[in-house]
Design an enzyme around this catalytic site. Sequence first.
Site, PDB file in Angstrom:
ATOM      1  N   CYS A  75       0.799  -1.221   0.000  1.00  0.00           N
ATOM      2  CA  CYS A  75       0.000   0.000   0.000  1.00  0.00           C
ATOM      3  C   CYS A  75       0.833   1.273   0.000  1.00  0.00           C
ATOM      4  O   CYS A  75       0.280   2.369   0.011  1.00  0.00           O
ATOM      5  CB  CYS A  75      -0.944  -0.017   1.195  1.00  0.00           C
ATOM      6  SG  CYS A  75      -1.954  -1.514   1.254  1.00  0.00           S
ATOM      7  N   HIS A 100      -2.895   7.843   6.435  1.00  0.00           N
ATOM      8  CA  HIS A 100      -3.100   6.525   5.819  1.00  0.00           C
ATOM      9  C   HIS A 100      -4.503   6.049   6.167  1.00  0.00           C
ATOM     10  O   HIS A 100      -5.211   5.536   5.310  1.00  0.00           O
ATOM     11  CB  HIS A 100      -2.037   5.559   6.316  1.00  0.00           C
ATOM     12  CG  HIS A 100      -2.030   4.243   5.605  1.00  0.00           C
ATOM     13  ND1 HIS A 100      -1.943   4.147   4.233  1.00  0.00           N
ATOM     14  CD2 HIS A 100      -2.095   2.959   6.065  1.00  0.00           C
ATOM     15  CE1 HIS A 100      -1.945   2.868   3.876  1.00  0.00           C
ATOM     16  NE2 HIS A 100      -2.052   2.138   4.966  1.00  0.00           N
ATOM     17  N   GLU A 115      -1.373   5.186  14.034  1.00  0.00           N
ATOM     18  CA  GLU A 115      -1.018   6.368  13.253  1.00  0.00           C
ATOM     19  C   GLU A 115      -1.288   7.630  14.057  1.00  0.00           C
ATOM     20  O   GLU A 115      -0.500   8.586  14.011  1.00  0.00           O
ATOM     21  CB  GLU A 115      -1.778   6.401  11.932  1.00  0.00           C
ATOM     22  CG  GLU A 115      -1.345   7.539  11.026  1.00  0.00           C
ATOM     23  CD  GLU A 115      -2.001   7.509   9.652  1.00  0.00           C
ATOM     24  OE1 GLU A 115      -1.534   8.268   8.769  1.00  0.00           O
ATOM     25  OE2 GLU A 115      -2.963   6.747   9.450  1.00  0.00           O
ATOM     26  N   LYS A 153      -9.669   7.894   2.493  1.00  0.00           N
ATOM     27  CA  LYS A 153     -10.106   6.506   2.312  1.00  0.00           C
ATOM     28  C   LYS A 153     -11.530   6.298   2.830  1.00  0.00           C
ATOM     29  O   LYS A 153     -12.176   5.310   2.478  1.00  0.00           O
ATOM     30  CB  LYS A 153      -9.159   5.540   3.013  1.00  0.00           C
ATOM     31  CG  LYS A 153      -7.793   5.391   2.353  1.00  0.00           C
ATOM     32  CD  LYS A 153      -6.961   4.325   3.066  1.00  0.00           C
ATOM     33  CE  LYS A 153      -5.598   4.138   2.417  1.00  0.00           C
ATOM     34  NZ  LYS A 153      -4.670   5.266   2.676  1.00  0.00           N
ATOM     35  N   HIS A 168      -9.813   1.824   0.240  1.00  0.00           N
ATOM     36  CA  HIS A 168      -8.356   1.648   0.237  1.00  0.00           C
ATOM     37  C   HIS A 168      -7.928   1.058  -1.099  1.00  0.00           C
ATOM     38  O   HIS A 168      -8.212  -0.099  -1.393  1.00  0.00           O
ATOM     39  CB  HIS A 168      -7.963   0.720   1.396  1.00  0.00           C
ATOM     40  CG  HIS A 168      -6.497   0.656   1.660  1.00  0.00           C
ATOM     41  ND1 HIS A 168      -5.557   1.225   0.831  1.00  0.00           N
ATOM     42  CD2 HIS A 168      -5.798   0.074   2.671  1.00  0.00           C
ATOM     43  CE1 HIS A 168      -4.355   1.009   1.313  1.00  0.00           C
ATOM     44  NE2 HIS A 168      -4.463   0.314   2.422  1.00  0.00           N
ATOM     45  N   PHE A 224       1.919  -3.412   3.980  1.00  0.00           N
ATOM     46  CA  PHE A 224       2.298  -4.700   4.555  1.00  0.00           C
ATOM     47  C   PHE A 224       3.774  -4.969   4.267  1.00  0.00           C
ATOM     48  O   PHE A 224       4.272  -4.679   3.174  1.00  0.00           O
ATOM     49  CB  PHE A 224       1.463  -5.822   3.950  1.00  0.00           C
ATOM     50  CG  PHE A 224       0.061  -5.935   4.505  1.00  0.00           C
ATOM     51  CD1 PHE A 224      -0.378  -5.160   5.555  1.00  0.00           C
ATOM     52  CD2 PHE A 224      -0.841  -6.855   3.960  1.00  0.00           C
ATOM     53  CE1 PHE A 224      -1.665  -5.267   6.058  1.00  0.00           C
ATOM     54  CE2 PHE A 224      -2.134  -6.972   4.457  1.00  0.00           C
ATOM     55  CZ  PHE A 224      -2.548  -6.183   5.500  1.00  0.00           C
TER      56      PHE A 224
END
Length: 423
Positions: free
Chosen positions: A173, A313, A324, A345, A350, A409
């Site tokens: 991502c 994010h 975050e 998002k 996403h 990831f």
Amino acid sequence: MTSGGTRTEKRVVITGMGLVTPVGIGVDESWTALLAGVSGGGPITLFDADEQFTTRIACEVDGFDPNIWMDKKDARRFDRFAQFALAAASEAMESAGLSGVPDGTAAERCGVIFGSGVGGMNTMEDNARAIVERGPGRVSPFFVPMFIPDIAAGLISIRYGLKGVNFATVSACASGAHAIGEGLRSVQRGDSDMVIAGGSEAAVTPLTIAGFGAMKAMSTRNDDPARASRPFDAERDGFVIGEGAGALILESLEHAEARGATIVAELVGYGASGDAFHITSPPPGHVGAQVAMRDAINDAGAEPKDVDYVNAHGTSTPLNDAQETEAIKTVFGDHARALVVSSTKSATGHLLGASGALEGAFSALACRNGVIPPTINYETPDPECDLDYATHGPVERSVHLALSNSFGFGGHNVCLAFRRWEE
């Protein structure tokens, strides 16, 4: 070059942008919908997501016709993610006033860096079924060039005759954000005069949905898809997958000014780090995110107090949003309370490897327009998420410096810094 063989770092500006998103096709349509609080969430229509799937919702691109941007023969030979990439790149080039290599510029000084988390998943799944059900003779001769994640960068360069730097970033991502950051570096160093940078993804497929479902990473709010993506809300239950693409035209300031280009914003900072912690989970306090944000701010020649907006994010997963938030509070200290933080998002879902490209464009637009897009679907406060997330609609505010966060990831972290352009 300066004396001693060192390079003079060039300023880098954004002169064009293109978007294909679940809330609109094109920059203007996407931005208008985003500010209006439109959700791209809905039931999956790209395949039959029956009751066997724990998640049956997604943020799909509605009404996309690839034949607008390419002929029918090419459309059949390009995976959906590559079609999105070409469409976004086409709009970006047009908005930059370009139809190919700029006049007076060598093709070798114009490049493409385009990311994707997984590449041609539709193609991969179709051909996997073909070999299992009908044998190897039924695998398409176009399978490999349709599937590989770098083909988007290749197709864009072929279309516009760009012979400079050309590669794909693949970092889950963070892919699209890495592409923009590496584009920044190429132009800063003087290796390129212009780079098309961004990301594309089209992973609303049975295997992807099943895989993320097995991880329990996605929302299962199947009865309310428009409100399922709810970053920082106490009742968030996972991300909603999306699809689409974003492309930015990055140029050195001198190159842009020489051809009379209109400047959207300046790209001034890039921070990247690795968590070295876990394959999917961030470390406590999301130390890697802290490093990326600090590095981006330092790269911009700024201080934390100079930042007005953070495009988070903000995935709508329980762990990411809390970690975050903690990272932002650690980096910014007391100034964290003066920031506006939002997650787009909440509207687009996403987009995996394309998310950083979209969110980079949205951050640049926030700088240019003095409007911060909202976080929609926020209803129940979470004590661990206690910043200003723009939950009551768009925020009209002068944005001098904006950050855009992307985490992937594998522990990949990227932060990009955008500055409002002033003559």
